[in-house]
Design an enzyme around this catalytic site. Structure first.
Site, PDB file in Angstrom:
ATOM      1  N   CYS A  80      54.721  14.293  27.469  1.00  7.04           N
ATOM      2  CA  CYS A  80      55.992  13.982  27.237  1.00  7.04           C
ATOM      3  C   CYS A  80      56.789  14.821  26.261  1.00  7.04           C
ATOM      4  O   CYS A  80      56.800  15.895  26.540  1.00  7.04           O
ATOM      5  CB  CYS A  80      56.238  12.491  26.787  1.00  7.04           C
ATOM      6  SG  CYS A  80      57.578  11.850  26.857  1.00  7.04           S
ATOM      7  N   HIS A 175      52.755   9.646  30.822  1.00  3.70           N
ATOM      8  CA  HIS A 175      51.776   9.403  29.696  1.00  3.70           C
ATOM      9  C   HIS A 175      50.315   9.034  30.536  1.00  3.70           C
ATOM     10  O   HIS A 175      50.384   7.735  31.214  1.00  3.70           O
ATOM     11  CB  HIS A 175      52.348   8.154  28.928  1.00  3.70           C
ATOM     12  CG  HIS A 175      53.094   8.408  28.171  1.00  3.70           C
ATOM     13  ND1 HIS A 175      52.979   8.985  27.059  1.00  3.70           N
ATOM     14  CD2 HIS A 175      54.398   8.495  28.151  1.00  3.70           C
ATOM     15  CE1 HIS A 175      54.053   9.172  26.075  1.00  3.70           C
ATOM     16  NE2 HIS A 175      55.277   8.946  26.733  1.00  3.70           N
ATOM     17  N   GLU A 177      47.524   8.415  29.307  1.00  7.78           N
ATOM     18  CA  GLU A 177      46.627   7.445  28.621  1.00  7.78           C
ATOM     19  C   GLU A 177      47.173   6.165  28.751  1.00  7.78           C
ATOM     20  O   GLU A 177      46.222   5.193  28.353  1.00  7.78           O
ATOM     21  CB  GLU A 177      46.948   8.014  27.041  1.00  7.78           C
ATOM     22  CG  GLU A 177      48.351   7.783  26.345  1.00  7.78           C
ATOM     23  CD  GLU A 177      49.279   8.544  26.678  1.00  7.78           C
ATOM     24  OE1 GLU A 177      50.357   8.500  25.854  1.00  7.78           O
ATOM     25  OE2 GLU A 177      49.420   9.415  27.557  1.00  7.78           O
TER      26      GLU A 177
END
Length: 514
Positions: A80, A175, A177
Site C-alpha cells: 500500500c 494488503h 496480511e
C-alpha cells in the site's frame, strides 16, 4: 537465522504483517520507518517489508525510509503506502485516486502462457484482495513492470524487471496480511521462501531453546523474583524462566481480595504441578481498606498499583532480577511511528516498581504476540485450561464493581460472574469468545419478587469476540442462553434483580467498563 524487518509507516495492519510472517515460520521484527541504515544493518535482515500508512507520499509531512535500504541487496516488498514509497523513489508518480478503494476488490494477475509473470503470484489465481487506499500509482517507475491490476488500480502490483530485476523490489497496492485477501499468506510465502530464499526455522521450540540459554547467561547465579497471577502471560513467563534457572526463581502471588470466586485457591492449584516455588500473600484486608469509598476508576487503579508495589516490595530480599510478562505489542507501541498512544487507562503492572529497588528486568515474552505465548506454553507442557483462560484486568474486580468497592459488592459480583462463566463452559461457548465477564453497576432498579417490591442492583454481562483485543465486537450469544443466565443470576444471587447484556463494540467502547 535471518529475520524479516517490517518498517512501520503507521498502518493499523502492521502487527498483522509480522504475525503472518511468523506463521510461515520466519522471525520478524517491527521498527519505525525512519530507523537509520546502520541500525537496519545490525538486524541483518533477510528481507524488508514496507508497511502501509495513513499519509500521502506527495504530502509535505510524508514519511520516507532511509534510501540506503534500496542498496542493501535485500529483497523488498512494499504494501500500500510502501508500494507508493517504492514508486516515487524510483521515479514514478503517485496521486489521489478519483475512486478510492476500501474493502474487497478483485485483482487480475498478469500471465504469460497461462503462468503468472511474477514469482510473487505463483499458484495464485485472479482473486479477491483487501484494499484500503485513497492514492494510487499513476506513472510507472522506469525499469518496473505491472504484475497485477484491479478495476481501479491499473498498477495494483509492480516489480523491478529487466536491468533492475536483480534489485528484487516488489510493490502491492492491496494488503496480503489481511485475512480477506484470499491468497495473502501464499503471496507472502512466495516472497519470503522463493524470492528471498529464507528458511522457516522459527518455532516455539527454537524460541524456548534460545530464551533458556539467554536467561542463564544473563542471570548467572543470582536469584530472580516474579509476580504471578495465574493468568496466561505471567504463568508462561514464570515456567520458561524456571526451566532455565530452576530454584533460583521465587514467585509471589498476591491475593488482593479482588479476584474471582475461589480464584486464590484455583491459582495455587494450577501452579503446583508446574514445579514453581510460589509464596502466597493474603492482602485482602489492606487493599479493601485503602479502596474504601473510592469511586473514581483512575483513583482505584492507582491505589491498587501503589498498594501492590508496597506489598511486593516486602517480598524482595536478595533478588537481583524481576520477571515481567511484557508482550511484543507493548514493545511495538513504545517504538512505533505513532508513538505511545494517549493513555486511556493507567496500566497496573509490576513494571511500576520503584527504581530504588534496582531490579534488572527479564522479559522472556517481549518478542511474542498473544497467540505465540499460548503456543510456547503448549510446548512447555502447560495445561490448555490455563493457556485459554480469558484475560483478567490487573486491578481485578475493582474495575468491574463500578463505583465504590466493598466486600459485600465484590461477593455479589463473584457469585453472578461464576454463574455466567459456568454456563458459557457448559454450553461450549467459553472458547468461542475472546473475553466474558460481569459488571456490577452503581445503580439500583425496582423489581418484584413474589409479592414483594425489590430495589436492588443491576448487573451487566459482557462477552466479546476478538483476535487480539485491539478491536472487538460484542458476542452474539443465543437468546435462550442469555435468558437462562439471567434467570439463574436473579434467582440465585441475592442483591440483583435486573440483568442487562452489553452490545457495544470496541471502538468506540473499551472491552472493560473501567
Amino acid at each position: 537465522m535471518h529475520s524479516v524487518l517490517v518498517l512501520d509507516f503507521g498502518s493499523q495492519y502492521t502487527q498483522l504483517i509480522a504475525r503472518r510472517i511468523r506463521e510461515i515460520g520466519i522471525y520478524s521484527e517491527i521498527v519505525p520507518y525512519n530507523t537509520p541504515l546502520e541500525k537496519i544493518r545490525e538486524h541483518n535482515p533477510g528481507a524488508i517489508i514496507l508497511s502501509g500508512g495513513p499519509s500521502s507520499v506527495y504530502g509535505e509531512s510524508a514519511f520516507h525510509p532511509d534510501e540506503g535500504i534500496f542498496k542493501l541487496g535485500v529483497p523488498i516488498l512494499g504494501i500500500c503506502y510502501g508500494l507508493q514509497v517504492i514508486a516515487t523513489h524510483f521515479g514514478g508518480s503517485v496521486d489521489s485516486s478519483a475512486k478510492q478503494e476500501f474493502g474487497r476488490a478483485e485483482i487480475q494477475v498478469e500471465r504469460h502462457d497461462g503462468n503468472p509473470q511474477s514469482m510473487l503470484f505463483k499458484d495464485i489465481p485472479d482473486s479477491h484482495v483487501w484494499m484500503s487506499h485513497g492514492d494510487k500509482v499513476v506513472r510507472m517507475p522506469e525499469g518496473f513492470r505491472v504484475t497485477a491490476s484491479s478495476g481501479n488500480s491499473e498498477m495494483c502490483a509492480i516489480e523491478a524487471s529487466g536491468d533492475k530485476a536483480a534489485l528484487k523490489v516488489f510493490g502491492l497496492q492491496f494488503h496480503p496480511e489481511v485475512q480477506h485477501t484470499l491468497y495473502g499468506k501464499q503471496l507472502l510465502s512466495n516472497f519470503l521462501l522463493d524470492i528471498a530464499g529464507l528458511t522457516p526455522d522459527w518455532s516455539p521450540k527454537s524460541f524456548i531453546e534460545h530464551q533458556i540459554e539467554e536467561i542463564r547467561t544473563t542471570v548467572g547465579k543470582n536469584t530472580v523474583i516474579c509476580g504471578i497471577s495465574g493468568g496466561v502471560d505471567s504463568t508462561v513467563a514464570a515456567v520458561l524462566v524456571s526451566k532455565a534457572i530452576g530454584k533460583q526463581l521465587h514467585c509471589v502471588f498476591v491475593d488482593n481480595g479482588l479476584l474471582r470466586k475461589h480464584e486464590g485457591d484455583k491459582v495455587m492449584k494450577i501452579l503446583k504441578p508446574l514445579g514453581l516455588s510460589v509464596n502466597l500473600v493474603d492482602a485482602e484486608e489492606i487493599f479493601l481498606k485503602r479502596l474504601k469509598s473510592i469511586a473514581s476508576p483512575e483513583k482505584k487503579r492507582k491505589i491498587i498499583g501503589r498498594t501492590f508495589i508496597h506489598i511486593f516490595e516486602e517480598q524482595i530480599h536478595e533478588e537481583k532480577f524481576l520477571v515481567q510478562g511484557t508482550l511484543y505489542p507493548d514493545v511495538i507501541e513504545s517504538v512505533s511511528v505513532k508513538g505511545p498512544s494517549e493513555t486511556i487507562k493507567s496500566h497496573h503492572n509490576v513494571g511500576g516498581l520503584p527504581k530504588r529497588m534496582k531490579l534488572k528486568l527479564i522479559e522472556p515474552l517481549r518478542e511474542l504476540f498473544k497467540d505465540e505465548v499460548r503456543a510456547v506454553g503448549r510446548e512447555l507442557g502447560i495445561d490448555e485450561d490455563i493457556l485459554m483462560r480469558h484475560p483478567f484486568p490487573g486491578p481485578g474486580l475493582a474495575v468491574r464493581v463500578l463505583g465504590s468497592v466493598s466486600k459485600t459488592r465484590l461477593d455479589i459480583l463473584r457469585d453472578a460472574d461464576e454463574i455466567f462463566l459456568e454456563e458459557l463452559k457448559s454450553q461450549n461457548l467459553y472458547h468461542h469468545v475472546w473475553q466474558a465477564f460481569s459488571v456490577l453497576l452503581p445503580v439500583q432498579s425496582v423489581g418484584v419478587m413474589g409479592d414483594k417490591r425489590t430495589y436492588e442492583n443491576v448487573l451487566a454481562l459482557r462477552a466479546v469476540e476478538s483476535s487480539d483485543g485491539m478491536t472487538a465486537d460484542w458476542a452474539h450469544l443465543p437468546h435462550e442462553f442469555l435468558s437462562r443466565v439471567s434467570n439463574r443470576i436473579i434467582n440465585e444471587v441475592r442483591g440483583i434483580n435486573r440483568v442487562a447484556y452489553d452490545i457495544s463494540s470496541k471502538p468506540p467502547a473499551t472491552i472493560e467498563w473501567e
